[in-house]
Design an enzyme around this catalytic site. Structure first.
Site, PDB file in Angstrom:
ATOM      1  N   LYS A  13      -8.653 -38.012 -10.934  1.00  0.00           N
ATOM      2  CA  LYS A  13      -8.372 -39.122 -10.012  1.00  0.00           C
ATOM      3  C   LYS A  13      -9.412 -40.241 -10.142  1.00  0.00           C
ATOM      4  CE  LYS A  13      -8.506 -36.647  -6.196  1.00  0.00           C
ATOM      5  NZ  LYS A  13      -8.849 -35.328  -6.723  1.00  0.00           N
ATOM      6  N   ARG A  88      -6.408 -36.434   2.438  1.00  0.00           N
ATOM      7  CA  ARG A  88      -6.503 -35.051   1.966  1.00  0.00           C
ATOM      8  C   ARG A  88      -5.871 -34.082   2.944  1.00  0.00           C
ATOM      9  NH1 ARG A  88     -11.295 -35.831  -1.557  1.00  0.00           N
ATOM     10  NH2 ARG A  88     -11.679 -33.976  -2.810  1.00  0.00           N
ATOM     11  N   ARG A 122     -18.139 -30.762 -16.194  1.00  0.00           N
ATOM     12  CA  ARG A 122     -18.238 -32.095 -15.575  1.00  0.00           C
ATOM     13  C   ARG A 122     -19.700 -32.466 -15.346  1.00  0.00           C
ATOM     14  NH1 ARG A 122     -14.545 -34.596 -10.788  1.00  0.00           N
ATOM     15  NH2 ARG A 122     -15.705 -33.436  -9.236  1.00  0.00           N
ATOM     16  N   ARG A 155     -22.929 -31.874  -9.979  1.00  0.00           N
ATOM     17  CA  ARG A 155     -22.788 -31.916  -8.524  1.00  0.00           C
ATOM     18  C   ARG A 155     -22.845 -30.501  -7.975  1.00  0.00           C
ATOM     19  NH1 ARG A 155     -17.548 -35.490  -7.310  1.00  0.00           N
ATOM     20  NH2 ARG A 155     -17.171 -33.801  -5.850  1.00  0.00           N
ATOM     21  N   ARG A 166     -12.912 -25.124  -3.207  1.00  0.00           N
ATOM     22  CA  ARG A 166     -12.293 -26.454  -3.160  1.00  0.00           C
ATOM     23  C   ARG A 166     -10.827 -26.380  -3.592  1.00  0.00           C
ATOM     24  NH1 ARG A 166     -15.976 -30.144  -6.644  1.00  0.00           N
ATOM     25  NH2 ARG A 166     -14.730 -31.835  -5.822  1.00  0.00           N
TER      26      ARG A 166
END
Ligand code: AMP
Length: 211
Positions: A13, A88, A122, A155, A166
């Site tokens: 996204k 969300r 990531r 992160r 998540r």
């Protein structure tokens, strides 16, 4: 145009929002980036959000809704915005409908197995929040942000245990928004398993944008 980007964490996204920003000439409202900036500043919002975010849980709706309302009222959003990571929950979508709603919701679809693989690789810039993937979307210089030159990091909520939580929360609380926007006739679905460029092409086609 007000455009919502839906999809699991790591679906792409943020990366696609940046590319769409240029094509649509509309600012991106990324609630995740806004919350991380609030944490970095040590603001009241940041203090309230940190514990939820570190555990991979959602920040309470009322905090998010007032954050988005404030951003949407800014002059640069007068002609539209691209929402990355908002709404969300159904409550957030209803709140957005109460302040004008969105024109389209684009769902980027990626399997859970692919998401878990992507999150492992990531890397994120702690300064400008641009994200990379060590294999699929690497920076020009290893470990260094292309945009601002800061050292890239991982992160806290991209760690494997937190990613699982998540994803669980995504399926439970965010996925129902696909049906929510389908019922409004605003949903566009795009497979996001391919490369960044392939996915961008599919998104532009789904939105009728000439690339
Ligand atoms: P993101 O950068 O979009 O993956 O968001 C990172 C984290 O910020 C999420 O795991 C949530 O804890 C929090 N967050 C971001 N956007 C929202 C939202 N719209 N509602 C609730 N929590 C959010």
């Amino acid at each position: 145009m007000k455009l919502i980007l839906l999809g699991a964490p790591g679906a792409g996204k943020g990366t696609q929002a940046e590319l769409l920003q240029k094509a649509l000439q509309a600012p991106v409202i990324s609630t995740g980036n806004l919350l991380r900036a609030a944490i970095a500043e040590g603001s009241k919002l940041g203090l309230a959000a940190k514990e939820y975010m570190d555990g991979g849980r959602l920040v309470p709706d009322e905090l998010i809704i007032s954050l988005v309302q404030e951003k949407l009222a800014a002059p640069e959003c007068a002609h539209g915005a691209i929402f990355d990571g908002f709404p969300r929950t159904v409550a957030q979508a209803e709140a957005l409908d109460g302040i004008g709603g969105a024109d389209a919701a684009l769902s980027i679809e990626v399997s859970d197995a692919e998401i878990e693989e992507r999150m492992c690789g990531r890397r994120t810039c702690p300064n400008c929040q641009t994200t990379y993937h060590i294999m699929h979307n690497p920076p020009r210089r290893e470990g260094v942000c292309d945009k601002c030159g800061a050292a890239l990091g991982i992160r806290k909520d991209d760690e494997p245990g937190v990613v699982k939580e998540r994803l669980r929360i995504y399926h439970e609380q965010t996925e129902p928004l696909i049906e929510y926007y389908r019922a409004q006739g605003k949903l566009r679905e795009v497979p996001g398993q391919g490369t960044v460029t392939e996915t961008t092409a599919l998104i532009f086609k789904a939105l009728g944008i000439c690339s």
